[in-house]
Design a protein around this motif. Structure first.
Motif, short mmCIF file in Angstrom:
data_model
loop_
_atom_site.label_atom_id
_atom_site.label_comp_id
_atom_site.label_asym_id
_atom_site.label_seq_id
_atom_site.Cartn_x
_atom_site.Cartn_y
_atom_site.Cartn_z
N GLU A 67 -51.94 92.89 114.83
CA GLU A 67 -52.90 92.25 114.33
C GLU A 67 -52.88 92.33 112.77
O GLU A 67 -53.76 91.79 112.10
CB GLU A 67 -54.23 93.05 114.91
CG GLU A 67 -54.36 92.91 116.61
CD GLU A 67 -55.13 91.68 116.85
OE1 GLU A 67 -55.81 91.00 115.87
OE2 GLU A 67 -54.52 91.12 117.94
N VAL A 68 -52.10 93.34 112.16
CA VAL A 68 -52.13 93.47 110.73
C VAL A 68 -51.50 92.29 110.08
O VAL A 68 -50.26 92.12 110.20
CB VAL A 68 -51.22 94.95 110.42
CG1 VAL A 68 -51.17 94.83 108.84
CG2 VAL A 68 -51.93 96.15 110.72
N THR A 69 -52.06 91.55 109.19
CA THR A 69 -51.63 90.27 108.63
C THR A 69 -51.26 90.51 107.24
O THR A 69 -50.91 89.71 106.68
CB THR A 69 -52.52 89.24 109.28
OG1 THR A 69 -53.95 89.54 108.63
CG2 THR A 69 -52.55 88.84 110.46
N GLY A 70 -52.33 91.54 106.77
CA GLY A 70 -52.18 91.74 105.22
C GLY A 70 -52.23 93.10 104.77
O GLY A 70 -52.67 93.92 105.71
N ILE A 71 -51.39 93.49 103.82
CA ILE A 71 -51.57 94.78 103.41
C ILE A 71 -51.35 94.88 101.77
O ILE A 71 -50.76 94.18 101.29
CB ILE A 71 -50.25 95.81 104.06
CG1 ILE A 71 -50.37 97.02 103.70
CG2 ILE A 71 -48.98 94.97 103.70
CD1 ILE A 71 -49.54 98.01 104.61
N ASP A 72 -52.39 95.68 101.28
CA ASP A 72 -52.43 95.70 99.79
C ASP A 72 -51.93 97.33 99.39
O ASP A 72 -52.61 98.16 99.70
CB ASP A 72 -53.88 95.60 99.48
CG ASP A 72 -54.16 95.57 97.97
OD1 ASP A 72 -53.19 95.85 97.24
OD2 ASP A 72 -55.21 95.19 97.36
N LEU A 73 -50.57 97.34 98.83
CA LEU A 73 -50.41 98.67 98.49
C LEU A 73 -50.11 98.55 96.85
O LEU A 73 -49.25 99.23 96.41
CB LEU A 73 -48.85 98.90 98.82
CG LEU A 73 -48.92 98.79 100.52
CD1 LEU A 73 -47.37 98.83 100.97
CD2 LEU A 73 -49.69 99.84 101.24
N VAL A 117 -55.19 95.89 105.73
CA VAL A 117 -55.19 97.27 105.47
C VAL A 117 -54.55 97.73 104.00
O VAL A 117 -54.16 96.82 103.26
CB VAL A 117 -54.16 98.05 106.55
CG1 VAL A 117 -54.61 97.80 107.98
CG2 VAL A 117 -52.82 97.43 106.53
N PHE A 118 -55.34 98.72 103.80
CA PHE A 118 -55.08 99.19 102.32
C PHE A 118 -54.18 100.41 102.06
O PHE A 118 -54.15 100.89 100.87
CB PHE A 118 -56.42 99.52 101.77
CG PHE A 118 -57.16 98.11 101.47
CD1 PHE A 118 -56.91 97.05 100.49
CD2 PHE A 118 -57.94 98.01 102.57
CE1 PHE A 118 -57.82 96.00 100.50
CE2 PHE A 118 -59.01 96.84 102.29
CZ PHE A 118 -58.55 95.78 101.49
N SER A 119 -53.42 100.88 102.96
CA SER A 119 -52.53 102.02 102.84
C SER A 119 -51.36 101.71 103.76
O SER A 119 -51.47 101.24 105.01
CB SER A 119 -53.16 103.12 102.93
OG SER A 119 -53.44 103.64 104.29
N LEU A 120 -50.23 102.15 103.54
CA LEU A 120 -49.18 102.18 104.64
C LEU A 120 -49.55 103.01 105.89
O LEU A 120 -49.32 102.94 106.96
CB LEU A 120 -47.68 102.88 103.84
CG LEU A 120 -46.45 102.42 104.80
CD1 LEU A 120 -46.59 100.86 104.82
CD2 LEU A 120 -45.43 102.74 103.84
#
Length: 161
Positions: free
Chosen positions: A45-51, A31-34
């Motif tokens: 299921e969220v394994t990666g986050i780009d903030l 995902v790309f936002s909080l």
């Protein structure tokens, strides 16, 4: 007989197809936002986050809720500290903290067993802290930034900023 076949399709197969489509479309691994992560119907299921470049002045503590996170990019923000309880992210493997305002990293970060890479280029570490980080954690600190530039010189253990 055709009525029974129709009822079978309607009552059993169509709901199964709809559930499969809903699950696939609503669950995102990266995902790309909080807000997107928090709103996810499948937080496990969220394994990666780009903030990257999102103006965070403080570590977003909501990240600690995502137990499956293994890739977190917080580069280009204004972070001044990382909380000790970052070790709650037990599956964390890659952490990008480059281009922030960090002066120190918590010791608990290094207790995450699967941690493979931490990028820390362009922060506010003192010379002493830089040397300590490299001396104790050179195997995990990422020696190059996203442009392929060397972050520190192995000869004098000083980050290039």
């Amino acid at each position: 007989m055709k009525v029974l076949q129709f009822l079978f399709l309607f009552l059993f197969l169509i709901p199964i197809i709809c559930i499969a489509q809903t699950t696939d479309s609503q669950c995102e691994a990266l995902v790309f936002s909080l807000d997107e992560a928090v709103a996810s119907s499948c937080p496990d299921e969220v394994t990666g986050i780009d903030l990257t470049l999102q103006g965070h002045a403080e570590f977003p503590r909501q990240l600690l809720k995502f137990k499956q996170l293994n890739d977190v990019n917080l580069s280009g923000n204004a972070l001044k500290s990382i909380p000790e309880d970052i070790q709650m992210l037990k599956r964390l493997r890659y952490l990008d903290l480059s281009n922030n305002k960090l002066k120190k990293l918590p010791e608990s970060l290094w207790k995450i067993k699967g941690l493979r890479s931490v990028s820390v280029a362009n922060n506010k570490f003192s010379k002493k802290e830089r040397q300590r980080l490299v001396a104790q954690h050179a195997d995990i600190l990422n020696p190059v930034d996203e442009n392929g530039d060397v972050i520190w010189k192995s000869k004098d253990l000083i980050f290039v900023e």
